[in-house]
Design a protein around this motif. Structure first.
Motif, PDB file in Angstrom:
ATOM      1  N   GLY A 168      13.486  -2.341   2.949  1.00 57.29           N
ATOM      2  CA  GLY A 168      14.018  -1.639   4.125  1.00 57.29           C
ATOM      3  C   GLY A 168      13.201  -1.831   5.390  1.00 57.29           C
ATOM      4  O   GLY A 168      13.222  -0.977   6.280  1.00 57.29           O
ATOM      5  N   CYS A 169      12.475  -2.929   5.490  1.00 58.29           N
ATOM      6  CA  CYS A 169      11.624  -3.125   6.681  1.00 58.29           C
ATOM      7  C   CYS A 169      12.450  -3.433   7.918  1.00 58.29           C
ATOM      8  O   CYS A 169      12.022  -3.169   9.036  1.00 58.29           O
ATOM      9  CB  CYS A 169      10.614  -4.246   6.432  1.00 58.29           C
ATOM     10  SG  CYS A 169      11.362  -5.892   6.319  1.00 58.29           S
ATOM     11  N   GLY A 170      13.618  -4.045   7.726  1.00 64.06           N
ATOM     12  CA  GLY A 170      14.491  -4.336   8.864  1.00 64.06           C
ATOM     13  C   GLY A 170      14.096  -5.573   9.657  1.00 64.06           C
ATOM     14  O   GLY A 170      14.660  -5.823  10.733  1.00 64.06           O
ATOM     15  N   LEU A 197       0.832  -1.215   0.000  1.00 67.12           N
ATOM     16  CA  LEU A 197       0.000   0.000   0.000  1.00 67.12           C
ATOM     17  C   LEU A 197       0.858   1.254   0.000  1.00 67.12           C
ATOM     18  O   LEU A 197       0.429   2.316  -0.426  1.00 67.12           O
ATOM     19  CB  LEU A 197      -0.912   0.026   1.230  1.00 67.12           C
ATOM     20  CG  LEU A 197      -2.048  -0.999   1.255  1.00 67.12           C
ATOM     21  CD1 LEU A 197      -2.828  -0.885   2.556  1.00 67.12           C
ATOM     22  CD2 LEU A 197      -2.966  -0.829   0.060  1.00 67.12           C
ATOM     23  N   ASP A 198       2.082   1.132   0.514  1.00 64.65           N
ATOM     24  CA  ASP A 198       2.950   2.294   0.615  1.00 64.65           C
ATOM     25  C   ASP A 198       4.152   2.085  -0.297  1.00 64.65           C
ATOM     26  O   ASP A 198       4.978   1.212  -0.061  1.00 64.65           O
ATOM     27  CB  ASP A 198       3.403   2.463   2.069  1.00 64.65           C
ATOM     28  CG  ASP A 198       4.202   3.746   2.251  1.00 64.65           C
ATOM     29  OD1 ASP A 198       4.356   4.492   1.263  1.00 64.65           O
ATOM     30  OD2 ASP A 198       4.684   3.993   3.380  1.00 64.65           O
ATOM     31  N   LYS A 199       4.221   2.888  -1.341  1.00 65.04           N
ATOM     32  CA  LYS A 199       5.298   2.686  -2.324  1.00 65.04           C
ATOM     33  C   LYS A 199       6.603   3.351  -1.898  1.00 65.04           C
ATOM     34  O   LYS A 199       7.649   3.157  -2.494  1.00 65.04           O
ATOM     35  CB  LYS A 199       4.887   3.220  -3.700  1.00 65.04           C
ATOM     36  CG  LYS A 199       3.629   2.556  -4.248  1.00 65.04           C
ATOM     37  CD  LYS A 199       3.914   1.169  -4.783  1.00 65.04           C
ATOM     38  CE  LYS A 199       2.647   0.511  -5.292  1.00 65.04           C
ATOM     39  NZ  LYS A 199       2.492  -0.883  -4.927  1.00 65.04           N
ATOM     40  N   LYS A 200       6.541   4.217  -0.863  1.00 60.46           N
ATOM     41  CA  LYS A 200       7.769   4.914  -0.437  1.00 60.46           C
ATOM     42  C   LYS A 200       8.444   4.077   0.649  1.00 60.46           C
ATOM     43  O   LYS A 200       7.933   3.967   1.762  1.00 60.46           O
ATOM     44  CB  LYS A 200       7.445   6.307   0.116  1.00 60.46           C
ATOM     45  CG  LYS A 200       7.112   7.307  -0.986  1.00 60.46           C
ATOM     46  CD  LYS A 200       6.955   8.693  -0.394  1.00 60.46           C
ATOM     47  CE  LYS A 200       5.531   9.049  -0.239  1.00 60.46           C
ATOM     48  NZ  LYS A 200       4.736   9.253   0.778  1.00 60.46           N
ATOM     49  N   HIS A 201       9.550   3.478   0.292  1.00 60.44           N
ATOM     50  CA  HIS A 201      10.210   2.623   1.270  1.00 60.44           C
ATOM     51  C   HIS A 201      11.518   3.252   1.740  1.00 60.44           C
ATOM     52  O   HIS A 201      12.195   3.932   0.974  1.00 60.44           O
ATOM     53  CB  HIS A 201      10.527   1.261   0.641  1.00 60.44           C
ATOM     54  CG  HIS A 201       9.295   0.566   0.158  1.00 60.44           C
ATOM     55  ND1 HIS A 201       8.212   0.341   0.955  1.00 60.44           N
ATOM     56  CD2 HIS A 201       8.972   0.067  -1.067  1.00 60.44           C
ATOM     57  CE1 HIS A 201       7.285  -0.265   0.271  1.00 60.44           C
ATOM     58  NE2 HIS A 201       7.703  -0.443  -0.970  1.00 60.44           N
ATOM     59  N   PRO A 202      11.905   3.004   2.994  1.00 59.01           N
ATOM     60  CA  PRO A 202      13.216   3.485   3.439  1.00 59.01           C
ATOM     61  C   PRO A 202      14.343   2.740   2.716  1.00 59.01           C
ATOM     62  O   PRO A 202      14.086   1.760   2.016  1.00 59.01           O
ATOM     63  CB  PRO A 202      13.216   3.162   4.942  1.00 59.01           C
ATOM     64  CG  PRO A 202      12.151   2.142   5.151  1.00 59.01           C
ATOM     65  CD  PRO A 202      11.169   2.285   4.030  1.00 59.01           C
TER      66      PRO A 202
END
Ligand code: TPP
Length: 574
Positions: free
Chosen positions: A558-560, A513-518
């Motif tokens: 980048g979820c970690g 849902l969120d295309k902006k990833h760290p």
């Protein structure tokens, strides 16, 4: 002419017929039908909490005089069967058409079942389009048939028809006037005193349908050389026509009731008669019941899965021409939870706990696969919660591992709610994890009551999941971040070691849902090749003996999650 998939064509047919109301619960291969219908002018469409509710909203709208389209996948018809069978007594006011989309071959389903059986058992006529053009015209006509015979009509599709694009001629929308509603208890109140006469009405209707089906234009004979005759329906017809070009074919557009006389006449016109159908005996048995003899292909047809021209030619012992088939030499890509999926840590921790996990249906069913292997059962939508209760009952008094139900937010709204009420009512124990990723991810991010997004983006309200669960009588309700390993670990441990029923709501939006990833993570030379990071089953991580772990930067979001498991601080951002 434009190219439309079967699903798009069904939506177009309903729209052209003047349908103003659409009701559905998503499910492959039916989902896009309602999504497409919802975008058309002059219609109201909604996702309902489940298929039973959808069919009931549809009966109400038909009773109120509107033309209505309801759509669902084959297993959805199981859920909707209760109202369906009795709607075949009440009949309709405005025309009522129900799409049942089957999935032979189980591309995206938990079983293979043939919706024809429902039509026959409920005494509801069923039309079987064989391509997109027929999907449009049959659906359009189905509304007239529904009103003429005062009965809901099923359009039966299968994955091949629903998802294949083919040329279609679109038409104008009929200026259908919603019929007036008139109170008529003897038609609409199905208590025994009224249902008994309606059963007689139904029997008369069946006789009328049986006469009509002999004459209607939907059952066509395609002349061949008269040696081999084939009776088939739906997308299967396309395979038969390609595999056996010389055969005479009786292409059935109506598969309940069957045109017994037409079938007998066709049988007389050919030397050998075959029924070709996918993963079912419905048509074979029904045709035999018309009193004709059937031959069997020399090598037999498979009893399961989808057919193809190749499979049919092999069944008949015929040489197989070089059909263009999909490549089989590609490396396997087993399905896996997406990189960054908020369900991952919960499954990893359930696996560590060696919990008995009664699972459910959604993206999270992939938690059953290695390396997570954290699901013991998955049967049908909502079953996780009720099966956990059953498991607890069976294991009571034994020294057993904790029993944990795992269910998604949409699935909880679909049918988990009634299971949880039953568990609370019967003083059940155990732990229920609701994986609230704020959407119905599996079928393409549809809205549901717990994210408050409606099909046509009409204003709604987001139901408070925590308050709902508390209101059901669960005292230990926790809302938790599933991306935080220590939170997940501690809460699973404390909840499963308590005797009380607990509900853990793991809330974090679906990563898609969120295309902006760290920034993505990378593995440093501190890596000892211990392999722990690879046990979380992230597709972005690979482990090569002698070289250690590696993270694919094009996949890492980048979820970690992996870095929280690394004991050597070898996984760092950037
Ligand atoms: C009776 C029935 N209806 C529809 C489906 C199709 N289907 C499978 S999972 C699912 C919903 C999954 O959503 P959710 O529970 O929120 O889990 P997520 O995929 O988001 O993790 C649907 C609609 C089905 N399998 N069975």
């Amino acid at each position: 002419m434009i190219l439309l998939s079967g699903n798009e064509a069904i939506a177009q047919g309903a729209w052209e017929a003047g349908a103003t109301i659409g009701v559905a619960y998503p499910g492959t291969p039916s989902t896009e039908t309602m999504e497409v219908f919802a975008k058309k002018e002059g219609v109201y469409a909604e996702w309902c909490t489940n298929e039973k509710v959808a069919v009931e909203v549809g009966i109400g709208a038909s009773c109120g005089g509107a033309r209505v389209l309801a759509t669902m996948k084959h297993v959805g018809v199981n859920v909707a069967a209760d109202p369906l069978f009795t709607a075949a007594y009440t009949g309709v006011n405005g025309g009522y058409v129900i799409l049942a989309a089957d999935d032979p071959g189980m591309h995206s389903s938990q079983n293979e079942q043939d919706s024809h059986y429902y039509a026959a058992a409920a005494h509801v006529p069923v039309l079987d389009p064989s391509d997109s053009a027929e999907a449009l015209s049959f659906t359009k006509d189905a509304f007239d048939i529904s009103e003429r015979f005062d009965v809901p009509v099923i359009i039966r599709s299968s994955v091949r028809l629903s998802h294949t694009k083919a040329p279609v001629e679109c038409g104008e929308r009929l200026a259908y006037e919603t019929k007036p509603y008139e109170k008529n208890a003897s038609k609409w109140v199905m208590m025994p005193a009224f249902a008994k006469p309606r059963r007689k009405v139904q029997l008369e209707r069946i006789a009328a349908l049986e006469a009509w089906v002999e004459e209607c234009s939907y059952n066509q004979v395609i002349e061949g050389d008269g040696k081999i005759g084939v009776i088939c329906a739906g997308a299967c017809y396309q395979h038969v026509a390609e595999a056996l070009p010389a055969a005479s074919i009786l292409k059935l557009g109506v598969t309940w009731p069957l045109p017994a006389k037409k079938i007998a006449a066709f049988a007389d016109s050919v030397e050998e008669l075959y029924v070709i159908e996918e993963g079912s005996e419905y048509l074979t048995q029904a045709v035999k019941a018309c009193g004709v003899n059937l031959a069997a292909p020399v090598n037999g047809l498979p009893a399961d899965g989808e057919l193809s021209p190749r499979v049919i030619r092999e069944a008949f012992g015929l040489e197989v021409p070089p059909f263009k088939e999909s490549r089989t030499d590609l490396p396997g890509r087993p399905p896996a939870l997406c990189p960054g999926c908020p369900h991952r840590i919960v499954f990893k921790e359930l696996s560590r706990l060696r919990a008995i996990v009664t699972g459910d249906i959604g993206c999270y069913t992939l938690g059953a696969l290695a390396p997570l292997s954290a699901m013991d059962t998955c049967v049908d939508m909502g079953a996780s919660v009720s099966m956990a209760h059953g498991m607890e009952l069976a294991l009571a008094g034994t020294d057993h591992k904790p029993v944990v139900a795992v269910i998604g937010d949409s699935t909880f709204g679909h049918s988990g709610l009634s299971s949880l009420i039953s568990t609370v009512y019967n003083q059940g124990t155990g732990t229920v994890c609701i994986l609230d990723n704020r959407t119905t991810a599996m079928t393409g991010h549809q809205g549901n009551p717990f994210n408050g997004v409606t099909l046509q983006n009409r204003p709604s309200r987001e139901l408070d999941l925590e308050a709902v669960v508390k209101a059901l009588g669960v005292e230990d309700v926790r809302v938790l971040d599933p991306n935080d390993l220590s939170v997940v670990r501690e809460n699973l441990k404390s909840a499963t070691s308590s005797d009380a029923l607990s509900v853990l709501i793991f809330r974090s939006p679906c990563i898609l849902l969120d295309k902006k990833h760290p920034a993505p993570f990378a593995v440093t030379d501190k890596c000892t090749s211990c392999g722990i990071c690879a046990t979380i089953g992230c597709p972005a991580i690979s482990l090569t003996e002698g070289f250690g772990a590696a993270i694919n930067h094009t996949m890492c979001v980048g979820c970690g999650h992996c870095s929280q498991y690394c004991r050597f601080d070898a996984i760092v951002r950037g």
